[in-house]
Design a protein around this motif. Structure first.
Motif, PDB file in Angstrom:
ATOM      1  N   ASN A 157     -12.003   6.782  -3.973  1.00 26.94           N
ATOM      2  CA  ASN A 157     -10.541   6.653  -3.981  1.00 26.94           C
ATOM      3  C   ASN A 157      -9.933   7.035  -5.326  1.00 26.94           C
ATOM      4  O   ASN A 157      -9.097   6.329  -5.861  1.00 26.94           O
ATOM      5  CB  ASN A 157     -10.137   5.217  -3.627  1.00 26.94           C
ATOM      6  CG  ASN A 157     -10.660   4.819  -2.270  1.00 26.94           C
ATOM      7  OD1 ASN A 157     -10.539   5.576  -1.308  1.00 26.94           O
ATOM      8  ND2 ASN A 157     -11.261   3.651  -2.182  1.00 26.94           N
ATOM      9  N   ASN A 161      -4.100  13.265 -11.162  1.00 22.18           N
ATOM     10  CA  ASN A 161      -2.712  13.617 -11.445  1.00 22.18           C
ATOM     11  C   ASN A 161      -2.707  14.685 -12.523  1.00 22.18           C
ATOM     12  O   ASN A 161      -3.412  14.575 -13.510  1.00 22.18           O
ATOM     13  CB  ASN A 161      -1.937  12.394 -11.954  1.00 22.18           C
ATOM     14  CG  ASN A 161      -1.559  11.467 -10.815  1.00 22.18           C
ATOM     15  OD1 ASN A 161      -1.351  11.913  -9.692  1.00 22.18           O
ATOM     16  ND2 ASN A 161      -1.479  10.183 -11.099  1.00 22.18           N
ATOM     17  N   VAL A 269      -6.643   8.587 -11.245  1.00 21.64           N
ATOM     18  CA  VAL A 269      -6.060   7.334 -10.817  1.00 21.64           C
ATOM     19  C   VAL A 269      -6.862   6.782  -9.651  1.00 21.64           C
ATOM     20  O   VAL A 269      -7.135   7.493  -8.679  1.00 21.64           O
ATOM     21  CB  VAL A 269      -4.583   7.530 -10.411  1.00 21.64           C
ATOM     22  CG1 VAL A 269      -3.995   6.226  -9.890  1.00 21.64           C
ATOM     23  CG2 VAL A 269      -3.782   8.037 -11.600  1.00 21.64           C
ATOM     24  N   SER A 270      -7.274   5.517  -9.785  1.00 21.66           N
ATOM     25  CA  SER A 270      -8.030   4.885  -8.709  1.00 21.66           C
ATOM     26  C   SER A 270      -7.106   3.997  -7.901  1.00 21.66           C
ATOM     27  O   SER A 270      -6.288   3.265  -8.451  1.00 21.66           O
ATOM     28  CB  SER A 270      -9.150   4.033  -9.297  1.00 21.66           C
ATOM     29  OG  SER A 270      -9.608   3.130  -8.327  1.00 21.66           O
ATOM     30  N   THR A 271      -7.251   4.060  -6.586  1.00 22.14           N
ATOM     31  CA  THR A 271      -6.511   3.140  -5.734  1.00 22.14           C
ATOM     32  C   THR A 271      -7.428   1.974  -5.371  1.00 22.14           C
ATOM     33  O   THR A 271      -7.058   1.086  -4.637  1.00 22.14           O
ATOM     34  CB  THR A 271      -6.018   3.857  -4.468  1.00 22.14           C
ATOM     35  OG1 THR A 271      -7.120   4.581  -3.903  1.00 22.14           O
ATOM     36  CG2 THR A 271      -4.922   4.837  -4.809  1.00 22.14           C
ATOM     37  N   GLY A 272      -8.648   1.982  -5.932  1.00 25.40           N
ATOM     38  CA  GLY A 272      -9.647   0.958  -5.627  1.00 25.40           C
ATOM     39  C   GLY A 272      -9.459  -0.337  -6.401  1.00 25.40           C
ATOM     40  O   GLY A 272     -10.087  -1.328  -6.095  1.00 25.40           O
ATOM     41  N   ALA A 275      -3.694  -2.032  -7.218  1.00 27.98           N
ATOM     42  CA  ALA A 275      -2.608  -1.134  -7.602  1.00 27.98           C
ATOM     43  C   ALA A 275      -3.202   0.171  -8.128  1.00 27.98           C
ATOM     44  O   ALA A 275      -4.399   0.262  -8.364  1.00 27.98           O
ATOM     45  CB  ALA A 275      -1.755  -1.793  -8.679  1.00 27.98           C
ATOM     46  N   GLN A 276      -2.360   1.178  -8.286  1.00 27.45           N
ATOM     47  CA  GLN A 276      -2.831   2.442  -8.851  1.00 27.45           C
ATOM     48  C   GLN A 276      -3.138   2.244 -10.321  1.00 27.45           C
ATOM     49  O   GLN A 276      -2.323   1.749 -11.068  1.00 27.45           O
ATOM     50  CB  GLN A 276      -1.744   3.502  -8.696  1.00 27.45           C
ATOM     51  CG  GLN A 276      -1.475   3.855  -7.256  1.00 27.45           C
ATOM     52  CD  GLN A 276      -1.480   5.355  -7.034  1.00 27.45           C
ATOM     53  OE1 GLN A 276      -1.153   6.121  -7.915  1.00 27.45           O
ATOM     54  NE2 GLN A 276      -1.851   5.769  -5.841  1.00 27.45           N
ATOM     55  N   ASN A 277      -4.349   2.614 -10.712  1.00 28.67           N
ATOM     56  CA  ASN A 277      -4.759   2.407 -12.088  1.00 28.67           C
ATOM     57  C   ASN A 277      -5.476   3.620 -12.624  1.00 28.67           C
ATOM     58  O   ASN A 277      -6.335   4.174 -11.956  1.00 28.67           O
ATOM     59  CB  ASN A 277      -5.707   1.207 -12.164  1.00 28.67           C
ATOM     60  CG  ASN A 277      -4.962  -0.077 -12.385  1.00 28.67           C
ATOM     61  OD1 ASN A 277      -4.320  -0.239 -13.426  1.00 28.67           O
ATOM     62  ND2 ASN A 277      -5.015  -0.967 -11.422  1.00 28.67           N
ATOM     63  N   THR A 312     -14.345  -0.537 -10.863  1.00 26.88           N
ATOM     64  CA  THR A 312     -13.968   0.260  -9.700  1.00 26.88           C
ATOM     65  C   THR A 312     -15.166   0.467  -8.779  1.00 26.88           C
ATOM     66  O   THR A 312     -15.039   0.384  -7.556  1.00 26.88           O
ATOM     67  CB  THR A 312     -13.392   1.628 -10.144  1.00 26.88           C
ATOM     68  OG1 THR A 312     -12.379   1.404 -11.118  1.00 26.88           O
ATOM     69  CG2 THR A 312     -12.784   2.382  -8.974  1.00 26.88           C
ATOM     70  N   GLU A 316     -15.335  -0.729  -4.928  1.00 27.81           N
ATOM     71  CA  GLU A 316     -15.517   0.263  -3.861  1.00 27.81           C
ATOM     72  C   GLU A 316     -16.898   0.162  -3.215  1.00 27.81           C
ATOM     73  O   GLU A 316     -17.345   1.091  -2.547  1.00 27.81           O
ATOM     74  CB  GLU A 316     -15.289   1.678  -4.411  1.00 27.81           C
ATOM     75  CG  GLU A 316     -13.852   1.920  -4.800  1.00 27.81           C
ATOM     76  CD  GLU A 316     -13.506   3.407  -4.845  1.00 27.81           C
ATOM     77  OE1 GLU A 316     -14.227   4.214  -4.250  1.00 27.81           O
ATOM     78  OE2 GLU A 316     -12.516   3.739  -5.501  1.00 27.81           O
TER      79      GLU A 316
END
Ligand SMILES: [Zn+2]
Ligand SMILES: [Zn+2]
Length: 422
Positions: A157, A161, A269-272, A275-277, A312, A316
């Motif tokens: 995930n 960007n 950016v991880s969505t894991g 929030a987006q981090n 992360t 995940e």
């Protein structure tokens, strides 16, 4: 009782295998790409970061651990790795041998930040730097190392960007356009951003203040004001990423919190993490080598926070297997057995078997309990009866089987154990 300083982290023995796993993947992967490790000091002259990272950035203004040593030199615990790597590259004249240079580093960085999940005041970073290449392929190569790393770690995930913030040629036009916009909203910006308006308007895009964020969502994009050369470079990066099948999204608000970037900036950016981090990021910095006293040479680099990557991975379900535990416990019952067991344990270890033995004269039951607690798959029991025949009982605890083995043939014991789980 003295506790660890706020915002620091102990990596305990039961977690360290994750770090070894991550570091091993990093070393394998960087070798495949031709990057070599550089190790620089943990502290540097404060001036290096003021000039390198930039006055007016949050890092320099608010987050550095700066102190005077006993000779009143101003020193700073490094807040990031790029400035140090560039300093060493110039100081040792690495560019004189070969301008093109590919480095990576792994080590602790220090920032006085608000501690949060996976973000510490002392945290580890893996970073890489590629000097002497201005081609967009170089940007793509760096991004591809990182995206390969995350893929090999099992992180699915993670989104890239991507943005371009222009070169020294077009930066002033980008600044002017942005200042025009900020001027109309100056009243509503936070105090920091009003200061940034003069000093460094691009920094306003980085502000964490919610009201500033709302205002900046309507701001003009740097990417619309970049010069034709920067545009062509950006198209080259996008083309290269598409060629390798690396997914990305354009984020016009992405500027990164450091002053040295030119043209390409990117963030993973991880969505894991809920929030987006951001788990890592980087970009091109074509002026930094010169600004720190070296020749005019382009550069591109990247870094990732290792605590964040490990967190992360856990989130995940990509936690690696722990392959560092001992496999076998040698259990001696009685004085005579102890001596034979101690000698055999030495031989088994010499043959590369992860073996342990307890010297506390505990009962068989207690020692088997310990075997269980340590997650060991095998126990080798040597009792008074066995010792007379120079034999021992090898228990496969997972398979619940046992066999008689010779005390004098460590090789055979290793073979039996290796064979059992082959
Ligand atoms: Zn430009
Ligand atoms: Zn602000």
């Amino acid at each position: 009782m003295i506790n660890k300083p706020k915002g620091t982290n102990d990596i305990l023995p039961e977690e360290s295998y994750r770090w070894h796993f991550l570091e091993a993947r990093i070393r394998d992967l960087t070798a495949c790409y031709g990057y070599h490790e550089i190790r620089t000091p943990i502290f540097e002259s404060t001036e290096l970061f003021v000039r390198g990272v930039g006055d007016g950035t949050d890092i320099v203004d608010k987050e550095m651990y700066t102190f005077q040593d006993r000779s009143e030199r101003s020193l700073t615990l490094r807040p990031e790795g790029t400035a140090s790597a560039v300093r060493a590259y110039i100081e040792h004249g690495l560019h004189q041998k070969e301008e093109r240079c590919k480095l990576y580093y792994i080590g602790p960085m220090f920032r006085y930040e608000r501690p949060q999940a996976g973000r510490f005041r002392q945290h580890y970073q893996f970073g890489l730097e590629l000097y002497g290449e201005s081609s967009p392929w170089a940007d793509v190569e760096v991004i591809s190392v990182v995206s390969r790393l995350y893929a090999e770690l099992g992180l699915s995930n993670v989104i890239i960007n991507l943005n371009s913030i222009g070169c020294s040629g077009c930066r002033s036009e980008i600044r002017d356009t942005l200042r025009g916009f900020l001027e109309r909203n100056l009243e509503s910006l936070c105090e920091d951003c009003r200061r940034r308006y003069d000093k460094n308007p691009l920094r306003v895009l980085d502000c964490k203040n919610p009201q500033c964020k709302t205002i900046m969502s309507g701001s003009p994009c740097a990417i619309d004001s970049i010069c034709p050369d920067c545009r062509e470079h950006f198209e080259g990066v996008k083309h290269g990423l598409a060629l390798l099948g690396i997914q990305y999204q354009i984020n016009p608000a992405l500027v990164r919190g450091l002053d040295y970037y030119t043209r390409t900036v990117f963030e993973f950016v991880s969505t894991g993490l809920g929030a987006q981090n951001a788990v890592g990021g980087g970009g091109r910095y074509d002026n930094l080598v010169h600004e720190l006293g070296g020749p005019r040479l382009p550069a591109v680099g990247f870094s990732t926070g290792m605590e964040r990557v490990i967190l992360t991975m856990q989130n995940e379900n990509a936690d690696p297997q722990n392959t560092e535990n001992t496999e076998l416990r040698v259990i001696a019952l009685g004085k005579e057995a102890e001596e034979a067991a101690f000698r055999l344990t030495y031989d088994l270890r010499r043959l590369g078997l992860r073996t342990d033995m307890d010297f506390r004269n505990k009962s068989l039951k207690a020692q088997l309990r310990l075997t269980d607690k340590m997650n060991e798959h095998f126990a080798l029991i040597i009792g008074e009866a066995e010792i007379k025949e120079r034999a021992a009982v090898l228990k496969d605890l997972a398979a619940r089987t046992e066999s008689k083995v010779s005390l004098d043939n460590a090789e055979q014991i290793v073979k039996n154990i290796r064979g059992a789980h082959a």
